[in-house]
Design a protein around this motif. Sequence first.
Motif, PDB file in Angstrom:
ATOM      1  N   ARG A  74      41.008  -4.235 -17.793  1.00 62.87           N
ATOM      2  CA  ARG A  74      39.953  -5.242 -17.658  1.00 62.87           C
ATOM      3  C   ARG A  74      39.677  -5.549 -16.196  1.00 62.87           C
ATOM      4  O   ARG A  74      38.536  -5.735 -15.790  1.00 62.87           O
ATOM      5  CB  ARG A  74      40.306  -6.532 -18.394  1.00 62.87           C
ATOM      6  CG  ARG A  74      39.121  -7.504 -18.403  1.00 62.87           C
ATOM      7  CD  ARG A  74      39.420  -8.805 -19.099  1.00 62.87           C
ATOM      8  NE  ARG A  74      40.448  -9.543 -18.405  1.00 62.87           N
ATOM      9  CZ  ARG A  74      40.767 -10.795 -18.707  1.00 62.87           C
ATOM     10  NH1 ARG A  74      40.128 -11.426 -19.668  1.00 62.87           N
ATOM     11  NH2 ARG A  74      41.718 -11.409 -18.057  1.00 62.87           N
ATOM     12  N   LEU A  75      40.745  -5.600 -15.409  1.00 61.71           N
ATOM     13  CA  LEU A  75      40.556  -5.917 -13.993  1.00 61.71           C
ATOM     14  C   LEU A  75      39.669  -4.861 -13.328  1.00 61.71           C
ATOM     15  O   LEU A  75      38.741  -5.194 -12.589  1.00 61.71           O
ATOM     16  CB  LEU A  75      41.912  -5.997 -13.289  1.00 61.71           C
ATOM     17  CG  LEU A  75      41.857  -6.268 -11.785  1.00 61.71           C
ATOM     18  CD1 LEU A  75      41.122  -7.573 -11.507  1.00 61.71           C
ATOM     19  CD2 LEU A  75      43.257  -6.310 -11.187  1.00 61.71           C
ATOM     20  N   SER A  76      39.916  -3.590 -13.598  1.00 64.47           N
ATOM     21  CA  SER A  76      39.111  -2.567 -12.938  1.00 64.47           C
ATOM     22  C   SER A  76      37.663  -2.629 -13.427  1.00 64.47           C
ATOM     23  O   SER A  76      36.731  -2.445 -12.656  1.00 64.47           O
ATOM     24  CB  SER A  76      39.712  -1.174 -13.131  1.00 64.47           C
ATOM     25  OG  SER A  76      39.875  -0.886 -14.489  1.00 64.47           O
ATOM     26  N   ARG A  77      37.478  -2.944 -14.709  1.00 61.84           N
ATOM     27  CA  ARG A  77      36.099  -3.099 -15.211  1.00 61.84           C
ATOM     28  C   ARG A  77      35.396  -4.230 -14.486  1.00 61.84           C
ATOM     29  O   ARG A  77      34.239  -4.137 -14.094  1.00 61.84           O
ATOM     30  CB  ARG A  77      36.114  -3.446 -16.698  1.00 61.84           C
ATOM     31  CG  ARG A  77      36.117  -2.252 -17.614  1.00 61.84           C
ATOM     32  CD  ARG A  77      35.598  -2.642 -18.990  1.00 61.84           C
ATOM     33  NE  ARG A  77      36.463  -3.591 -19.695  1.00 61.84           N
ATOM     34  CZ  ARG A  77      37.582  -3.244 -20.319  1.00 61.84           C
ATOM     35  NH1 ARG A  77      37.987  -2.004 -20.301  1.00 61.84           N
ATOM     36  NH2 ARG A  77      38.312  -4.146 -20.943  1.00 61.84           N
ATOM     37  N   MET A  78      36.137  -5.331 -14.298  1.00 67.29           N
ATOM     38  CA  MET A  78      35.528  -6.499 -13.678  1.00 67.29           C
ATOM     39  C   MET A  78      35.176  -6.219 -12.223  1.00 67.29           C
ATOM     40  O   MET A  78      34.088  -6.550 -11.757  1.00 67.29           O
ATOM     41  CB  MET A  78      36.499  -7.666 -13.767  1.00 67.29           C
ATOM     42  CG  MET A  78      35.850  -9.001 -13.616  1.00 67.29           C
ATOM     43  SD  MET A  78      37.045 -10.300 -13.907  1.00 67.29           S
ATOM     44  CE  MET A  78      38.034 -10.158 -12.450  1.00 67.29           C
ATOM     45  N   LYS A 100      34.610  -3.382 -10.846  1.00 64.54           N
ATOM     46  CA  LYS A 100      33.513  -2.413 -10.810  1.00 64.54           C
ATOM     47  C   LYS A 100      32.185  -3.135 -11.041  1.00 64.54           C
ATOM     48  O   LYS A 100      31.198  -2.923 -10.325  1.00 64.54           O
ATOM     49  CB  LYS A 100      33.744  -1.348 -11.894  1.00 64.54           C
ATOM     50  CG  LYS A 100      32.632  -0.345 -12.062  1.00 64.54           C
ATOM     51  CD  LYS A 100      32.767   0.762 -11.011  1.00 64.54           C
ATOM     52  CE  LYS A 100      31.830   1.932 -11.260  1.00 64.54           C
ATOM     53  NZ  LYS A 100      30.431   1.593 -11.339  1.00 64.54           N
ATOM     54  N   ALA A 101      32.190  -4.053 -12.030  1.00 70.16           N
ATOM     55  CA  ALA A 101      30.958  -4.780 -12.347  1.00 70.16           C
ATOM     56  C   ALA A 101      30.480  -5.598 -11.148  1.00 70.16           C
ATOM     57  O   ALA A 101      29.304  -5.855 -10.989  1.00 70.16           O
ATOM     58  CB  ALA A 101      31.183  -5.674 -13.561  1.00 70.16           C
ATOM     59  N   HIS A 102      31.417  -6.045 -10.300  1.00 67.96           N
ATOM     60  CA  HIS A 102      31.038  -6.844  -9.135  1.00 67.96           C
ATOM     61  C   HIS A 102      30.974  -5.997  -7.871  1.00 67.96           C
ATOM     62  O   HIS A 102      31.059  -6.526  -6.769  1.00 67.96           O
ATOM     63  CB  HIS A 102      32.023  -7.999  -8.946  1.00 67.96           C
ATOM     64  CG  HIS A 102      31.861  -9.041 -10.001  1.00 67.96           C
ATOM     65  ND1 HIS A 102      32.575  -9.011 -11.173  1.00 67.96           N
ATOM     66  CD2 HIS A 102      31.056 -10.123 -10.088  1.00 67.96           C
ATOM     67  CE1 HIS A 102      32.214 -10.029 -11.929  1.00 67.96           C
ATOM     68  NE2 HIS A 102      31.299 -10.724 -11.301  1.00 67.96           N
ATOM     69  N   ALA A 120      34.686   3.335  -8.293  1.00 68.92           N
ATOM     70  CA  ALA A 120      34.742   4.030  -9.569  1.00 68.92           C
ATOM     71  C   ALA A 120      36.014   3.627 -10.280  1.00 68.92           C
ATOM     72  O   ALA A 120      37.017   3.299  -9.650  1.00 68.92           O
ATOM     73  CB  ALA A 120      34.729   5.531  -9.334  1.00 68.92           C
ATOM     74  N   ILE A 121      35.944   3.604 -11.584  1.00 69.39           N
ATOM     75  CA  ILE A 121      37.127   3.289 -12.375  1.00 69.39           C
ATOM     76  C   ILE A 121      38.008   4.537 -12.436  1.00 69.39           C
ATOM     77  O   ILE A 121      37.520   5.632 -12.703  1.00 69.39           O
ATOM     78  CB  ILE A 121      36.688   2.840 -13.787  1.00 69.39           C
ATOM     79  CG1 ILE A 121      35.991   1.472 -13.679  1.00 69.39           C
ATOM     80  CG2 ILE A 121      37.860   2.793 -14.736  1.00 69.39           C
ATOM     81  CD1 ILE A 121      35.493   0.917 -14.982  1.00 69.39           C
TER      82      ILE A 121
END
Length: 624
Positions: free
Chosen positions: A542-546, A548-550, A555-556
């Motif tokens: 989740r942290l990497s998704r978050m 990345k979104a910001h 890249a994940i």
Amino acid sequence: MADRDAVKSESFGFQAEVARLLHMMVHSVYSEREIFLRELISNAADACDRRRYEALTRPELLGDTPLEIVITIDKAAKTLTLSDTGIGMSREDLIENLGTIARSGTARFMEAVKGAETKSSAPDLIGQFGVGFYSAFMVADKVRVVSRRAGSDEAFAWESDGLGSFTVEPATRDATGTTITLHMKEDAAEFLEKYRLSSIIRTYSDHIAIPIKLTEGSEAADTVNTAKALWTRPKSEIEEKDYAEFYRHTSGLFDEPLRTLHFRAEGKLEYTCLLFTPSQAPFDLYDPERKSKVKLYVKRVFITDDCEELLPAYLRFMRGVVDAQDLALNISREMLQHNPVLAAMKKAITGKVLGDLAKMAENEPETYAKFWGQFGKVLKEGLYEDFDRRDDILKLTRFKSTGVEGWTSLGEYISRMKEGQKAIYYLTTEEGAASSPQLEGFKARGIEVLLLTDPIDDFWLGVVTEFDGKPLQSITKASSADLSALGEAKDLGEAAPETDVSRLIAVMKGVLGDSVKDIRASERLTDSPVCLVADEGDMDLRLSRMLKAHDRLNAIAPRVLEINPRHALVKQLAERSGQEGQYDTIALASQLLLDQARILEGEPLPDLPGFSKRMSDVLLRLAQ
Ligand code: ADP
Ligand code: MG
């Protein structure tokens, strides 16, 4: 220079939002219209506080004028007049303050009204928010405000019927202050009765520290309220409803306080605190400034409601006052920064507040659960911002969990840990993702997993790695699924023996290449065929998704794909992986399984057209 006296009266239109608010006030069917008096008295008291504050550095602004509010009834003229000796308003102040909505609370009110579907809910909202000066139009069909700003000898009058515009013109007033005359509506005659007014004042405004005097005709004015700063009175004399009204006055919030903390510190530092926890998160709780709203008084003189040195940002939901004995009265707001007395007070008050929360958690768990639901996210900021108090805050932290309904603490989790379990397991997840495939193996083995759904969790988990000697372990990390040590999964049994998937994995690796970091047989899956996990040492999913979104991460990192050797589909594929002419089928299935794992994890599919084509290929085979 323009001669202002030549301009007799100027007309202004209300800001659109104010016009709408007024329309509602004028047509209000709200049954507790009496709150208009609370609002006007509250403004007058604030104005007196501000005059006293300005007079600290310019004594001539106050002289020996007594600070007071005088309310006069004139039944013959059907008017009610409130006169204060406060700071007053200039012409510009009148136009700005009584023609627009500056206060975010009122703006918020308007949003809530817009959001409310039925008209009939507007009255409820009035009660919830209180809407300041404009509430006068619930009881008056004309309002005239005559005001003179401290330090000026000019006075101006503001007047309106609340129907879209107001006028401002020069006026006369003997002294600094503000007089508000309400021309009462026919159906508001009850507010011209003295007994009714004094009962309203005692109900809502008794705590106001400035005398409120009431008079009719030419008789002498009686002081109706106690007129003593509430926090200076002994606790035993103060009723809950007094606290509640004081809370509403100082906070500008209109709920009930969830908890009241009133104490006097004596010894090296002397100060009195009257602090409240609201029962609902205030609308500005997540403003990026993260400002404390607690008001600072020095020896009962209001200094500021914008003092960052009183409480840390992670306690910014607290409201109320701190009255210090050991600060100089003429302290300027700038001097409050880096002030050692304030710093010592902040430390002590923070400890007191956290101690009180711990007491509430222990003695009133239900109230504490309410508190946590509203303010837990904010308090958790302290886990990475306040190193010294990290353990105290960690003990106050509550979690959702697969093991229990409602909230649980880390201590309670540990007391339920299975024999042989060494870590506290958690899943950072989006709300409602309790069916995440990663959880399956834990559920099947009866191992509890904490479900962390706030984005803030990713931040503190970066610095808090254990509690009470037990490491905190994310279950989306590859190594966490060392589950076999924790016993056999109950509901797997013999019905679902594992298949050897090593050959299948080799084929899949060839197909998927770089889009996965590795492919492994899973211990954690029972029902789902596949899931994604982060490799040991990689960032939590989740942290990497978050990030990345910001745009904080380019890249994940590729994930590890785990496949379930007990799942019927995987078994089929494993069987076929040894047969001739099956490569195309396995390749198609491998890609779709990866797509599926991404969807389950809530991650975007990098190749939507490709996914769509694979789906139709499969459907086509079905149809053939
Ligand atoms: P709020 O009090 O929350 O700011 P109000 O609608 O009650 O909102 O009042 C708007 C503003 O008008 C106040 O912030 C203040 O600047 C000004 N005001 C209202 N009444 C008075 C008064 N009696 N004396 C001086 N200023 C006043
Ligand atoms: Mg007000």
